[in-house]
Scaffold this motif. Structure first.
Motif, PDB file in Angstrom:
ATOM      1  N   PHE A  22       0.716  -1.046  -0.035  1.00  0.00           N
ATOM      2  CA  PHE A  22      -0.336   0.091  -0.180  1.00  0.00           C
ATOM      3  C   PHE A  22       0.734   1.428  -0.106  1.00  0.00           C
ATOM      4  CE2 PHE A  22      -2.231   3.300   2.473  1.00  0.00           C
ATOM      5  CZ  PHE A  22      -3.023   3.378   1.530  1.00  0.00           C
ATOM      6  N   PHE A  23       1.713   0.990   0.855  1.00  0.00           N
ATOM      7  CA  PHE A  23       2.546   2.914   0.777  1.00  0.00           C
ATOM      8  C   PHE A  23       3.806   2.563   0.259  1.00  0.00           C
ATOM      9  CE2 PHE A  23       1.706   2.551   5.841  1.00  0.00           C
ATOM     10  CZ  PHE A  23       0.929   3.461   5.764  1.00  0.00           C
ATOM     11  N   TRP A  24       4.197   1.275  -1.179  1.00  0.00           N
ATOM     12  CA  TRP A  24       4.996   1.458  -1.583  1.00  0.00           C
ATOM     13  C   TRP A  24       3.993   2.008  -2.556  1.00  0.00           C
ATOM     14  CZ3 TRP A  24       4.815  -0.881  -6.589  1.00  0.00           C
ATOM     15  CH2 TRP A  24       6.093  -1.146  -7.552  1.00  0.00           C
ATOM     16  N   LEU A  25       2.799   1.742  -2.854  1.00  0.00           N
ATOM     17  CA  LEU A  25       2.430   2.264  -4.427  1.00  0.00           C
ATOM     18  C   LEU A  25       2.043   3.456  -4.120  1.00  0.00           C
ATOM     19  CD1 LEU A  25      -0.309  -0.388  -4.795  1.00  0.00           C
ATOM     20  CD2 LEU A  25       1.129  -0.134  -6.517  1.00  0.00           C
ATOM     21  N   LEU A  26       1.638   3.910  -2.983  1.00  0.00           N
ATOM     22  CA  LEU A  26       1.123   5.563  -2.618  1.00  0.00           C
ATOM     23  C   LEU A  26       2.419   6.302  -2.975  1.00  0.00           C
ATOM     24  CD1 LEU A  26      -0.676   5.764   0.147  1.00  0.00           C
ATOM     25  CD2 LEU A  26      -1.738   5.985  -1.711  1.00  0.00           C
ATOM     26  N   SER A  27       3.747   5.835  -2.674  1.00  0.00           N
ATOM     27  CA  SER A  27       5.180   6.514  -3.170  1.00  0.00           C
ATOM     28  C   SER A  27       5.002   6.821  -4.421  1.00  0.00           C
ATOM     29  CB  SER A  27       6.387   5.408  -2.277  1.00  0.00           C
ATOM     30  OG  SER A  27       6.315   4.533  -2.819  1.00  0.00           O
ATOM     31  N   LYS A  28       4.993   5.637  -5.368  1.00  0.00           N
ATOM     32  CA  LYS A  28       5.027   5.652  -6.836  1.00  0.00           C
ATOM     33  C   LYS A  28       4.006   6.307  -7.111  1.00  0.00           C
ATOM     34  CE  LYS A  28       8.325   3.160  -7.185  1.00  0.00           C
ATOM     35  NZ  LYS A  28       9.759   3.780  -7.410  1.00  0.00           N
ATOM     36  N   HIS A  29       2.679   7.262  -6.580  1.00  0.00           N
ATOM     37  CA  HIS A  29       1.237   7.681  -6.501  1.00  0.00           C
ATOM     38  C   HIS A  29       1.394   8.680  -5.557  1.00  0.00           C
ATOM     39  CE1 HIS A  29       1.316   4.617 -10.507  1.00  0.00           C
ATOM     40  NE2 HIS A  29       1.360   3.669  -9.142  1.00  0.00           N
ATOM     41  N   PRO A  30       1.837   9.927  -6.379  1.00  0.00           N
ATOM     42  CA  PRO A  30       1.602  10.387  -5.425  1.00  0.00           C
ATOM     43  C   PRO A  30       0.361  11.488  -5.315  1.00  0.00           C
ATOM     44  CG  PRO A  30       3.135  11.656  -6.767  1.00  0.00           C
ATOM     45  CD  PRO A  30       3.142  10.158  -6.887  1.00  0.00           C
ATOM     46  N   GLU A  31      -0.291  12.072  -6.581  1.00  0.00           N
ATOM     47  CA  GLU A  31      -1.693  12.070  -6.867  1.00  0.00           C
ATOM     48  C   GLU A  31      -2.775  11.140  -6.343  1.00  0.00           C
ATOM     49  OE1 GLU A  31      -0.870   8.990  -9.718  1.00  0.00           O
ATOM     50  OE2 GLU A  31      -0.290  10.619  -9.419  1.00  0.00           O
ATOM     51  N   ALA A  32      -2.934  10.068  -6.330  1.00  0.00           N
ATOM     52  CA  ALA A  32      -3.226   9.433  -4.911  1.00  0.00           C
ATOM     53  C   ALA A  32      -3.022  10.021  -3.777  1.00  0.00           C
ATOM     54  CB  ALA A  32      -2.871   7.967  -5.649  1.00  0.00           C
ATOM     55  N   THR A  33      -1.596   9.633  -2.759  1.00  0.00           N
ATOM     56  CA  THR A  33      -1.548  10.348  -1.682  1.00  0.00           C
ATOM     57  C   THR A  33      -2.635  11.739  -1.566  1.00  0.00           C
ATOM     58  OG1 THR A  33       0.650   9.621  -1.758  1.00  0.00           O
ATOM     59  CG2 THR A  33       0.229  10.532   0.098  1.00  0.00           C
ATOM     60  N   THR A  34      -2.581  12.502  -2.318  1.00  0.00           N
ATOM     61  CA  THR A  34      -3.108  13.755  -2.227  1.00  0.00           C
ATOM     62  C   THR A  34      -4.119  13.669  -2.393  1.00  0.00           C
ATOM     63  OG1 THR A  34      -0.654  14.954  -3.839  1.00  0.00           O
ATOM     64  CG2 THR A  34      -3.310  16.347  -3.505  1.00  0.00           C
ATOM     65  N   LYS A  35      -4.877  13.110  -3.504  1.00  0.00           N
ATOM     66  CA  LYS A  35      -6.762  12.509  -3.231  1.00  0.00           C
ATOM     67  C   LYS A  35      -7.207  12.089  -1.836  1.00  0.00           C
ATOM     68  CE  LYS A  35      -7.354  12.167  -7.698  1.00  0.00           C
ATOM     69  NZ  LYS A  35      -7.673  11.580  -8.877  1.00  0.00           N
ATOM     70  N   ILE A  36      -6.120  10.957  -0.810  1.00  0.00           N
ATOM     71  CA  ILE A  36      -6.893  10.412   0.440  1.00  0.00           C
ATOM     72  C   ILE A  36      -6.685  11.514   1.338  1.00  0.00           C
ATOM     73  CG2 ILE A  36      -5.759   9.340   1.904  1.00  0.00           C
ATOM     74  CD1 ILE A  36      -5.159   6.996   0.005  1.00  0.00           C
ATOM     75  N   ARG A  37      -5.380  12.247   0.750  1.00  0.00           N
ATOM     76  CA  ARG A  37      -5.221  13.198   2.004  1.00  0.00           C
ATOM     77  C   ARG A  37      -5.750  14.603   2.563  1.00  0.00           C
ATOM     78  NH1 ARG A  37       1.314  14.399   1.545  1.00  0.00           N
ATOM     79  NH2 ARG A  37       1.795  12.819   3.519  1.00  0.00           N
ATOM     80  N   GLN A  38      -6.935  14.970   0.961  1.00  0.00           N
ATOM     81  CA  GLN A  38      -8.200  15.601   0.441  1.00  0.00           C
ATOM     82  C   GLN A  38      -9.169  15.008   1.172  1.00  0.00           C
ATOM     83  OE1 GLN A  38      -7.738  16.568  -3.342  1.00  0.00           O
ATOM     84  NE2 GLN A  38      -6.061  17.903  -3.054  1.00  0.00           N
ATOM     85  N   GLU A  39      -9.483  13.757   1.323  1.00  0.00           N
ATOM     86  CA  GLU A  39     -10.488  13.526   1.237  1.00  0.00           C
ATOM     87  C   GLU A  39     -10.976  13.075   3.195  1.00  0.00           C
ATOM     88  OE1 GLU A  39     -13.221   9.136   0.031  1.00  0.00           O
ATOM     89  OE2 GLU A  39     -10.797   8.810   0.213  1.00  0.00           O
ATOM     90  N   ILE A  40      -9.894  12.397   3.909  1.00  0.00           N
ATOM     91  CA  ILE A  40      -9.350  12.629   4.864  1.00  0.00           C
ATOM     92  C   ILE A  40      -9.679  14.128   5.508  1.00  0.00           C
ATOM     93  CG2 ILE A  40      -8.004  12.227   6.702  1.00  0.00           C
ATOM     94  CD1 ILE A  40      -7.455  10.100   5.217  1.00  0.00           C
ATOM     95  N   ASN A  41      -9.255  14.870   5.441  1.00  0.00           N
ATOM     96  CA  ASN A  41      -9.272  16.239   5.886  1.00  0.00           C
ATOM     97  C   ASN A  41     -10.983  17.458   5.667  1.00  0.00           C
ATOM     98  OD1 ASN A  41      -6.535  16.690   6.977  1.00  0.00           O
ATOM     99  ND2 ASN A  41      -5.734  17.366   4.574  1.00  0.00           N
ATOM    100  N   LYS A  42     -11.590  16.719   4.335  1.00  0.00           N
ATOM    101  CA  LYS A  42     -12.687  16.654   3.985  1.00  0.00           C
ATOM    102  C   LYS A  42     -13.743  16.207   4.898  1.00  0.00           C
ATOM    103  CE  LYS A  42     -15.894  17.309   0.718  1.00  0.00           C
ATOM    104  NZ  LYS A  42     -16.475  16.569  -1.267  1.00  0.00           N
ATOM    105  N   LYS A  43     -13.340  14.608   5.192  1.00  0.00           N
ATOM    106  CA  LYS A  43     -14.413  14.254   5.662  1.00  0.00           C
ATOM    107  C   LYS A  43     -13.983  13.707   7.404  1.00  0.00           C
ATOM    108  CE  LYS A  43     -16.021  12.069   1.765  1.00  0.00           C
ATOM    109  NZ  LYS A  43     -16.709  11.232   0.730  1.00  0.00           N
ATOM    110  N   MET A  44     -12.889  14.301   7.263  1.00  0.00           N
ATOM    111  CA  MET A  44     -12.561  13.895   8.935  1.00  0.00           C
ATOM    112  C   MET A  44     -11.573  14.457   9.357  1.00  0.00           C
ATOM    113  SD  MET A  44     -11.514  10.147   9.003  1.00  0.00           S
ATOM    114  CE  MET A  44     -12.144   9.514  10.434  1.00  0.00           C
ATOM    115  N   PRO A  45     -12.605  16.469  10.182  1.00  0.00           N
ATOM    116  CA  PRO A  45     -11.864  16.693  10.821  1.00  0.00           C
ATOM    117  C   PRO A  45     -11.519  16.650  11.839  1.00  0.00           C
ATOM    118  CG  PRO A  45     -13.904  17.418  10.327  1.00  0.00           C
ATOM    119  CD  PRO A  45     -14.385  16.196   9.553  1.00  0.00           C
TER     120      PRO A  45
END
Length: 101
Positions: A22-45
């Motif tokens: 999971f973390f290896w794939l995220l390191s290869k796809h930073p756009e996915a990491t950005t989307k996950i962070r945005q989703e967490i910040n938006k839905k889970m303050p």
């Protein structure tokens, strides 16, 4: 909490394998990491485990990781005695039947 802890301890190798991929794939796809962070910040303050169900993109990334790199890549079985499959194939008790998950 005890049940979750028992599952984590019992499945530590599979969980470690899944998280590594999971973390290896995220390191290869930073756009996915950005989307996950945005989703967490938006839905889970504030962290509430109930809100984890609303993290659709994160769930999708985890499922895709497990699809690409399954923690248990195959399962094997051996018959206790000679048998015949419904397809008509005969198997001996010394055979290993490998099932690709």
């Amino acid at each position: 909490m005890n049940v979750v802890l028992r599952f984590l301890i019992a499945g530590r190798d599979t969980i470690i394998s899944a998280l590594t991929w999971f973390f290896w794939l995220l390191s290869k796809h930073p756009e996915a990491t950005t989307k996950i962070r945005q989703e967490i910040n938006k839905k889970m303050p504030k962290f509430d485990p109930v809100d984890l169900n609303s993290l659709v993109y994160l769930d999708g990334v985890v499922c895709e990781t497990l699809r690409l790199y399954p923690s248990v890549s195959f399962n094997h079985k051996s018959p206790a005695k000679p048998d015949v499959f419904p397809s008509g194939h005969k198997v001996d008790e010394s055979w290993k039947i490998i099932i690709s998950i």
